[in-house]
Design a protein around this motif. Structure first.
Motif: not given
Length: 394
Positions: A57-70, A170-175
């Motif tokens: 947890g010190d070198r990897f942050s969750n501050a931006n979330g855990n999802s790949i979607e922009p 299918n085919g969408t890259h974002d919410a």
């Protein structure tokens, strides 16, 4: 050309979503630290690396979330992804407040209610039904609403909104816009529920969180809304995917189905969690440059940990591509590890065990119509939207 450059991993690719495991095997062998420059993420696939990164947890942050979607990645992610988008000390405070509610005794006390819900639904299903749409999709949210304190008349509304939150094409890259609108509607509803419970407390999660008032412990209404939003989306979806996968893979492996139907329900649940992980990856942000296997992941990069791959790593699991309900697999990382390990582990397992137990008590066998199968389209999810089933009753 190096071997690593021949490996391509795109979680949005339809072939990958249909069966990601051959791609994972190539990643583990040839590109254990993989970079997708087009989608701008890095990924680790070996069990040792996934586990180490999740614990770091010190070198990897969750501050931006855990999802790949922009739309879900950024500094405001905590507002709707709650503890999955927090680092200490905020994460420590909010998770501690929630953890005290999800104790083993409270979760165990839900078993009779879950059993009644499942039996009521099974009373309604004919000999041919959609295992997901007609059964599995209809009870996990009721359980969550019971815990949260949502009035029974509103259960249907919460179910409808939660389904829209996770629905993808299918085919969408974002919410999609519909998912964002459903998220905002859920958050507005929970804001109103918090106001009600502030005036009239009850024995539920909202009242529990509002009652916490010690120094450095109190959670704000905004933080409560964020957690409730996370719970209704992730808590509901994971159980649906787990049960659909269990039903499908036992059908695909008759010898294992026989063992499961003979009473090995826990083994059925646990092997499904390993073999076809409901949530295939989780994202983090690298805080500093990180070297692994001769590759440097730069600070600020989006990094995907792939538990779906880690759970098939032959260095940890013997014959990992074999579905075996007698297998013992304590090393699986299905629910993560470290401070962000899933809070709903006990609840998910309880619901799965109860549902499968009740199914086995009613049906001696079943068949699946593969022509009607439809998988979920979300990149990180493994499960079914439709699973047409014909049952043989006892």
């Amino acid at each position: 050309m190096r071997i690593a450059e021949k490996v391509h991993y795109d979680p949005y690719d339809e072939n990958v979503r249909a069966d990601p495991y051959p791609v994972y095997a190539r990643l583990r062998a040839a590109a254990p630290v993989y970079h997708n420059s087009q989608l701008d993420f890095w990924a680790v696939s070996r069990h040792a690396d996934v586990t180490a990164f999740l614990l770091d947890g010190d070198r990897f942050s969750n501050a931006n979330g855990n999802s790949i979607e922009p739309a879900s990645w950024g500094p405001n992610a905590y507002k709707y992804a709650s503890v999955l988008a927090m680092d200490p000390p905020m994460h420590t405070r909010v998770r501690s407040a929630v953890t005290t509610f999800f104790g083993s005794r409270r979760i165990a006390s839900l078993e009779p209610a879950v059993g009644r819900m499942v039996r009521d639904l099974l009373d309604e299903v004919p000999d041919r039904f959609d295992f997901v749409a007609d059964f599995v999709d209809r009870f996990p949210m009721r359980v969550l609403c019971l815990l949260i304190g949502v009035p029974e008349n509103d259960h249907g509304l919460i179910q409808e909104l939660a389904d829209k939150v996770v629905e993808r094409e299918n085919g969408t890259h974002d919410a999609p816009i519909a998912a964002i609108e459903a998220t905002l509607a859920l958050m507005e509803y929970f804001g109103g529920l918090i106001e009600i419970r502030g005036r009239a407390p009850a024995d539920d999660l909202v009242s529990h969180l509002l009652a916490i008032s010690g120094p450095g412990q109190k959670v704000s209404p905004e933080e409560i809304v964020g957690f409730l939003n996370l719970l209704t989306a992730a808590g509901n979806d994971t159980v649906i995917q787990l049960l659909g996968n269990a039903w499908y893979w036992a059908w695909r492996h008759p010898s294992q189905r026989e063992l499961a139907f003979a009473g090995n329900i826990s083994g059925w649940v646990e092997e499904t969690l390993r073999f076809d992980t409901p949530n295939q990856f989780a994202a983090r942000m690298a805080v500093v440059d990180i070297e692994r296997h001769g590759v440097v992941i730069p600070a600020g990069a989006k990094v995907l940990m792939l538990p779906g791959s880690a759970n098939r790593d032959p260095d940890v699991f013997a014959d990992p591509d074999r579905y075996d309900v007698t297998r013992l697999s304590p090393a699986k990382v299905t629910f993560g590890t470290g401070r962000h390990r899933c809070l709903g582990v006990r609840l998910a397992r309880l619901q799965a065990r109860v549902a499968l137990r009740e199914l086995v008590s009613r049906f001696s066998d079943y068949d699946i119509d593969t022509s009607g199968l439809r998988r979920v389209a979300a990149a990180e999810a493994r499960g079914f939207l439709h699973l047409p089933t014909a049952v043989t009753r006892r």
